[in-house]
Motif scaffolding. Structure first.
Motif, PDB file in Angstrom:
ATOM      1  N   TRP A 109      66.405   0.762  62.918  1.00  0.00           N
ATOM      2  CA  TRP A 109      67.374   0.894  63.622  1.00  0.00           C
ATOM      3  C   TRP A 109      67.834   2.630  63.626  1.00  0.00           C
ATOM      4  N   ARG A 110      68.073   2.884  62.251  1.00  0.00           N
ATOM      5  CA  ARG A 110      68.455   4.091  61.877  1.00  0.00           C
ATOM      6  C   ARG A 110      67.396   4.438  60.626  1.00  0.00           C
ATOM      7  N   LEU A 111      66.849   5.950  60.356  1.00  0.00           N
ATOM      8  CA  LEU A 111      65.854   6.686  59.265  1.00  0.00           C
ATOM      9  C   LEU A 111      66.522   6.530  58.879  1.00  0.00           C
ATOM     10  N   ASP A 112      68.006   6.229  57.631  1.00  0.00           N
ATOM     11  CA  ASP A 112      67.974   6.168  56.285  1.00  0.00           C
ATOM     12  C   ASP A 112      68.128   4.207  56.075  1.00  0.00           C
ATOM     13  N   ARG A 113      68.109   3.798  56.610  1.00  0.00           N
ATOM     14  CA  ARG A 113      67.844   2.394  56.563  1.00  0.00           C
ATOM     15  C   ARG A 113      66.418   1.875  55.826  1.00  0.00           C
ATOM     16  N   LEU A 114      65.016   2.092  56.542  1.00  0.00           N
ATOM     17  CA  LEU A 114      63.949   2.706  55.502  1.00  0.00           C
ATOM     18  C   LEU A 114      63.761   3.934  54.212  1.00  0.00           C
ATOM     19  N   GLY A 115      64.732   5.015  54.591  1.00  0.00           N
ATOM     20  CA  GLY A 115      64.653   5.517  53.292  1.00  0.00           C
ATOM     21  C   GLY A 115      65.575   6.750  53.406  1.00  0.00           C
ATOM     22  N   ARG A 116      66.322   7.030  52.197  1.00  0.00           N
ATOM     23  CA  ARG A 116      66.682   7.492  51.752  1.00  0.00           C
ATOM     24  C   ARG A 116      66.644   9.808  51.188  1.00  0.00           C
ATOM     25  N   SER A 117      65.102   9.541  50.978  1.00  0.00           N
ATOM     26  CA  SER A 117      64.221  11.214  50.957  1.00  0.00           C
ATOM     27  C   SER A 117      63.208  11.328  51.678  1.00  0.00           C
ATOM     28  N   ILE A 118      64.335  12.841  52.569  1.00  0.00           N
ATOM     29  CA  ILE A 118      63.219  12.916  53.267  1.00  0.00           C
ATOM     30  C   ILE A 118      61.939  12.937  52.609  1.00  0.00           C
ATOM     31  N   SER A 119      61.745  13.610  51.724  1.00  0.00           N
ATOM     32  CA  SER A 119      59.819  14.528  51.389  1.00  0.00           C
ATOM     33  C   SER A 119      59.268  12.209  51.086  1.00  0.00           C
ATOM     34  N   LYS A 120      60.395  11.311  50.903  1.00  0.00           N
ATOM     35  CA  LYS A 120      59.254  10.585  50.899  1.00  0.00           C
ATOM     36  C   LYS A 120      58.929   9.579  51.735  1.00  0.00           C
ATOM     37  N   LEU A 121      60.532   9.870  52.800  1.00  0.00           N
ATOM     38  CA  LEU A 121      60.208   9.537  54.579  1.00  0.00           C
ATOM     39  C   LEU A 121      58.942   9.743  54.675  1.00  0.00           C
ATOM     40  N   ILE A 122      58.962  11.162  54.565  1.00  0.00           N
ATOM     41  CA  ILE A 122      57.849  12.188  55.096  1.00  0.00           C
ATOM     42  C   ILE A 122      56.101  11.697  54.750  1.00  0.00           C
ATOM     43  N   ASP A 123      55.831  11.150  53.574  1.00  0.00           N
ATOM     44  CA  ASP A 123      54.844  10.614  53.134  1.00  0.00           C
ATOM     45  C   ASP A 123      54.543   9.304  53.126  1.00  0.00           C
ATOM     46  N   PHE A 124      55.941   8.480  53.500  1.00  0.00           N
ATOM     47  CA  PHE A 124      55.611   7.122  54.137  1.00  0.00           C
ATOM     48  C   PHE A 124      54.984   7.256  55.888  1.00  0.00           C
ATOM     49  N   LEU A 125      55.949   8.244  55.854  1.00  0.00           N
ATOM     50  CA  LEU A 125      55.039   8.425  57.922  1.00  0.00           C
ATOM     51  C   LEU A 125      54.115   8.707  58.019  1.00  0.00           C
ATOM     52  N   GLU A 126      53.432   9.542  57.093  1.00  0.00           N
ATOM     53  CA  GLU A 126      52.226  10.126  57.629  1.00  0.00           C
ATOM     54  C   GLU A 126      51.167   9.347  56.944  1.00  0.00           C
ATOM     55  N   GLY A 127      51.347   8.212  56.013  1.00  0.00           N
ATOM     56  CA  GLY A 127      50.872   6.273  54.928  1.00  0.00           C
ATOM     57  C   GLY A 127      50.542   6.338  56.817  1.00  0.00           C
ATOM     58  N   LEU A 128      51.463   5.649  57.352  1.00  0.00           N
ATOM     59  CA  LEU A 128      51.507   4.788  58.809  1.00  0.00           C
ATOM     60  C   LEU A 128      50.143   5.622  59.896  1.00  0.00           C
ATOM     61  N   GLN A 129      51.435   7.537  60.261  1.00  0.00           N
ATOM     62  CA  GLN A 129      49.601   7.599  61.050  1.00  0.00           C
ATOM     63  C   GLN A 129      48.887   7.369  60.557  1.00  0.00           C
ATOM     64  N   ARG A 130      48.082   7.398  59.293  1.00  0.00           N
ATOM     65  CA  ARG A 130      46.983   7.132  58.802  1.00  0.00           C
ATOM     66  C   ARG A 130      46.451   6.235  59.439  1.00  0.00           C
TER      67      ARG A 130
END
Length: 191
Positions: A62-83
């Motif tokens: 629904w919103r990005l903050d529902r996934l996580g609060r830390s930008i760096s951890k969000l980036i790592d997580f999304l990069e994992g999805l992308q891989r």
């Protein structure tokens, strides 16, 4: 296939608005976490969502903050999805990694997170350098003085007092005593 993920931080909060929006966005399955902070990415509902996804799927929040609060951890997580060739969609921020503009926003966020990380590191190093130049000791204060270390070594080696008892005498963990006594022994061997 679209897989939804919803999260609230406390048990008193309600998931209804998020779930309604995820259903409207066409999510086939929706996984939830209730009463769990967004600080960490080890959550049962989120893990269930990830485990149920394969190549070509899309994780929707629904919103990005529902996934996580830390930008760096969000980036790592999304990069994992992308891989794993899993796309990502945040409904409120309109970040969709299936589109060129969504990928651009994602890469801008990644660049900003890396920039912020570099700035923090530079400020930390500058602060430590300034403190050192003023004669301040950087880091954790030693739990034992040099005299106490020598006394502990004497108690252990000469008086044969058990390690746990020596540690209790100085109100420290036995590992602390063991580490200092080993250091003392290594210094004697090197001398």
């Amino acid at each position: 296939m679209k897989i939804g993920y919803a999260r609230v931080s406390t048990d008193e909060q309600n998931l209804a608005l998020q779930i309604q929006s995820l259903k409207k966005a066409g999510c086939a399955k929706i996984f939830t976490d209730k009463g769990i902070s967004g600080g960490e990415f080890q959550r049962p509902g989120l893990q269930g969502a990830i485990d149920s996804m394969g190549e070509g799927c899309c994780l929707v929040v629904w919103r990005l903050d529902r996934l996580g609060r830390s930008i760096s951890k969000l980036i790592d997580f999304l990069e994992g999805l992308q891989r794993r060739r899993i796309s990502f969609l945040s409904l409120n921020e309109n970040i969709d990694t299936q589109t060129s503009s969504g990928r651009l926003v994602f890469h801008i966020m990644a660049a900003l997170a890396e920039f912020e990380k570099g700035l923090i590191s530079e400020r930390t190093k500058a602060g430590m350098s300034a403190a050192k130049s003023k004669g301040k000791i950087i880091g954790r204060r030693p739990l034992l003085t040099e005299l106490q270390k020598a006394e502990a070594a004497h108690m252990l080696c000469t008086q044969k007092i058990p390690l746990a008892q020596v540690a209790a005498h100085y109100n420290v963990h036995p590992r602390t005593i063991k580490r200092h006594v080993q250091c003392a022994a290594q210094k004697r061997e090197g001398a």
